[in-house]
Scaffold this motif. Sequence first.
Motif, PDB file in Angstrom:
ATOM      1  N   THR A 149       0.833  -1.205   0.000  1.00 40.76           N
ATOM      2  CA  THR A 149       0.000   0.000   0.000  1.00 40.76           C
ATOM      3  C   THR A 149       0.865   1.252   0.000  1.00 40.76           C
ATOM      4  O   THR A 149       0.584   2.224  -0.719  1.00 40.76           O
ATOM      5  CB  THR A 149      -0.928   0.011   1.230  1.00 40.76           C
ATOM      6  OG1 THR A 149      -1.739  -1.162   1.221  1.00 40.76           O
ATOM      7  CG2 THR A 149      -1.818   1.242   1.241  1.00 40.76           C
ATOM      8  N   GLU A 150       1.935   1.225   0.780  1.00 45.20           N
ATOM      9  CA  GLU A 150       2.843   2.370   0.857  1.00 45.20           C
ATOM     10  C   GLU A 150       3.499   2.627  -0.501  1.00 45.20           C
ATOM     11  O   GLU A 150       3.606   3.776  -0.940  1.00 45.20           O
ATOM     12  CB  GLU A 150       3.909   2.092   1.916  1.00 45.20           C
ATOM     13  CG  GLU A 150       4.858   3.237   2.170  1.00 45.20           C
ATOM     14  CD  GLU A 150       5.881   2.906   3.242  1.00 45.20           C
ATOM     15  OE1 GLU A 150       6.463   3.849   3.810  1.00 45.20           O
ATOM     16  OE2 GLU A 150       6.111   1.709   3.513  1.00 45.20           O
ATOM     17  N   VAL A 197      -7.942   1.452  -9.090  1.00 40.04           N
ATOM     18  CA  VAL A 197      -8.716   0.431  -8.383  1.00 40.04           C
ATOM     19  C   VAL A 197      -8.602   0.629  -6.874  1.00 40.04           C
ATOM     20  O   VAL A 197      -9.603   0.577  -6.137  1.00 40.04           O
ATOM     21  CB  VAL A 197      -8.236  -0.982  -8.773  1.00 40.04           C
ATOM     22  CG1 VAL A 197      -8.851  -2.038  -7.838  1.00 40.04           C
ATOM     23  CG2 VAL A 197      -8.597  -1.293 -10.220  1.00 40.04           C
ATOM     24  N   ALA A 198      -7.382   0.855  -6.412  1.00 36.87           N
ATOM     25  CA  ALA A 198      -7.161   1.028  -4.979  1.00 36.87           C
ATOM     26  C   ALA A 198      -7.836   2.283  -4.453  1.00 36.87           C
ATOM     27  O   ALA A 198      -8.420   2.278  -3.362  1.00 36.87           O
ATOM     28  CB  ALA A 198      -5.660   1.063  -4.685  1.00 36.87           C
ATOM     29  N   ARG A 199      -7.790   3.376  -5.218  1.00 37.94           N
ATOM     30  CA  ARG A 199      -8.444   4.621  -4.801  1.00 37.94           C
ATOM     31  C   ARG A 199      -9.963   4.436  -4.717  1.00 37.94           C
ATOM     32  O   ARG A 199     -10.599   4.883  -3.765  1.00 37.94           O
ATOM     33  CB  ARG A 199      -8.120   5.748  -5.780  1.00 37.94           C
ATOM     34  CG  ARG A 199      -6.743   6.337  -5.618  1.00 37.94           C
ATOM     35  CD  ARG A 199      -6.617   7.153  -4.372  1.00 37.94           C
ATOM     36  NE  ARG A 199      -7.461   8.335  -4.370  1.00 37.94           N
ATOM     37  CZ  ARG A 199      -7.658   9.104  -3.318  1.00 37.94           C
ATOM     38  NH1 ARG A 199      -7.098   8.814  -2.170  1.00 37.94           N
ATOM     39  NH2 ARG A 199      -8.428  10.168  -3.391  1.00 37.94           N
ATOM     40  N   GLU A 200     -10.528   3.795  -5.717  1.00 42.39           N
ATOM     41  CA  GLU A 200     -11.988   3.613  -5.753  1.00 42.39           C
ATOM     42  C   GLU A 200     -12.478   2.756  -4.597  1.00 42.39           C
ATOM     43  O   GLU A 200     -13.620   2.901  -4.148  1.00 42.39           O
ATOM     44  CB  GLU A 200     -12.394   2.977  -7.087  1.00 42.39           C
ATOM     45  CG  GLU A 200     -12.277   3.952  -8.265  1.00 42.39           C
ATOM     46  CD  GLU A 200     -12.459   3.259  -9.599  1.00 42.39           C
ATOM     47  OE1 GLU A 200     -12.696   2.024  -9.592  1.00 42.39           O
ATOM     48  OE2 GLU A 200     -12.367   3.946 -10.631  1.00 42.39           O
ATOM     49  N   ASN A 201     -11.627   1.874  -4.115  1.00 44.85           N
ATOM     50  CA  ASN A 201     -12.003   1.000  -3.008  1.00 44.85           C
ATOM     51  C   ASN A 201     -11.547   1.526  -1.648  1.00 44.85           C
ATOM     52  O   ASN A 201     -11.783   0.889  -0.618  1.00 44.85           O
ATOM     53  CB  ASN A 201     -11.437  -0.404  -3.222  1.00 44.85           C
ATOM     54  CG  ASN A 201     -12.216  -1.176  -4.249  1.00 44.85           C
ATOM     55  OD1 ASN A 201     -13.260  -1.749  -3.961  1.00 44.85           O
ATOM     56  ND2 ASN A 201     -11.717  -1.206  -5.483  1.00 44.85           N
ATOM     57  N   GLY A 202     -10.904   2.685  -1.642  1.00 45.41           N
ATOM     58  CA  GLY A 202     -10.479   3.288  -0.381  1.00 45.41           C
ATOM     59  C   GLY A 202      -9.292   2.613   0.254  1.00 45.41           C
ATOM     60  O   GLY A 202      -9.131   2.664   1.483  1.00 45.41           O
ATOM     61  N   TRP A 203      -8.428   1.986  -0.542  1.00 48.41           N
ATOM     62  CA  TRP A 203      -7.278   1.261   0.014  1.00 48.41           C
ATOM     63  C   TRP A 203      -6.028   2.118   0.056  1.00 48.41           C
ATOM     64  O   TRP A 203      -5.042   1.736   0.686  1.00 48.41           O
ATOM     65  CB  TRP A 203      -7.020  -0.018  -0.784  1.00 48.41           C
ATOM     66  CG  TRP A 203      -8.160  -0.988  -0.724  1.00 48.41           C
ATOM     67  CD1 TRP A 203      -9.054  -1.149   0.298  1.00 48.41           C
ATOM     68  CD2 TRP A 203      -8.538  -1.931  -1.727  1.00 48.41           C
ATOM     69  NE1 TRP A 203      -9.958  -2.127  -0.001  1.00 48.41           N
ATOM     70  CE2 TRP A 203      -9.672  -2.649  -1.232  1.00 48.41           C
ATOM     71  CE3 TRP A 203      -8.027  -2.280  -2.988  1.00 48.41           C
ATOM     72  CZ2 TRP A 203     -10.294  -3.656  -1.962  1.00 48.41           C
ATOM     73  CZ3 TRP A 203      -8.648  -3.278  -3.704  1.00 48.41           C
ATOM     74  CH2 TRP A 203      -9.769  -3.957  -3.201  1.00 48.41           C
ATOM     75  N   VAL A 204      -6.006   3.228  -0.658  1.00 50.17           N
ATOM     76  CA  VAL A 204      -4.880   4.180  -0.583  1.00 50.17           C
ATOM     77  C   VAL A 204      -5.443   5.579  -0.416  1.00 50.17           C
ATOM     78  O   VAL A 204      -6.596   5.839  -0.722  1.00 50.17           O
ATOM     79  CB  VAL A 204      -3.997   4.133  -1.849  1.00 50.17           C
ATOM     80  CG1 VAL A 204      -3.287   2.802  -1.952  1.00 50.17           C
ATOM     81  CG2 VAL A 204      -4.787   4.428  -3.116  1.00 50.17           C
TER      82      VAL A 204
END
Length: 204
Positions: A149-150, A197-204
């Motif tokens: 994630t980082e 994808v990560a932004r849309e799912n709130g992972w980053v």
Amino acid sequence: MNENIRVLLAEDDELIRDALVGLLERETDLRVVATARDGREAIERAVLHAPDVAVVDLQMPKLDGLGVIGELQRVLPRCAGVILTGHGHPHALRTALASGARGFLAKGAPGTALADVVRRVHDGQRYVDPVIAADALTMRPSPLTTRETEVLAAVQEDRPIRDVARELFLSTGTVRNYLATINRKLGAENRSSAYRVARENGWV
């Protein structure tokens, strides 16, 4: 008779800002005492006019809505903050509430909803857009490790790998390996796609 609720409205899009001011000023108990085009101006106008409620766009130049809410918590703790956004992802919701915001409303909400939220937060209540709240409760957990994630947060969509490697004290080869793993886990073709994808799912 109760005094009007004094509102500051910060929105960088002039047409949207004017439309929102018009909506709020139709209400007999609300008064827009100041408007701002960016985050820094929002802080300056808030200090000058001491609003009861600050309605701020999530994404603004110079200082975003979360930064504005955080600063207002320090300089005007009695001012209740409402985040208004066209990007109602669950991650944005959690971040907004953590910043001290008392309301979170999508820009696509009905016109009367904003006035109602202003009244609620002024009365000491909280308000979260119910659709976004439901999405936050049902959001699937991230398949990425903390380090992955980082790396993805640092790379974003197109930042040079060598710059990320230097920032995270990694070799460029290690960063590439992380990105390959991230792409595989997220079913993405490239890092730009993985980041979205990560932004849309709130992972980053």
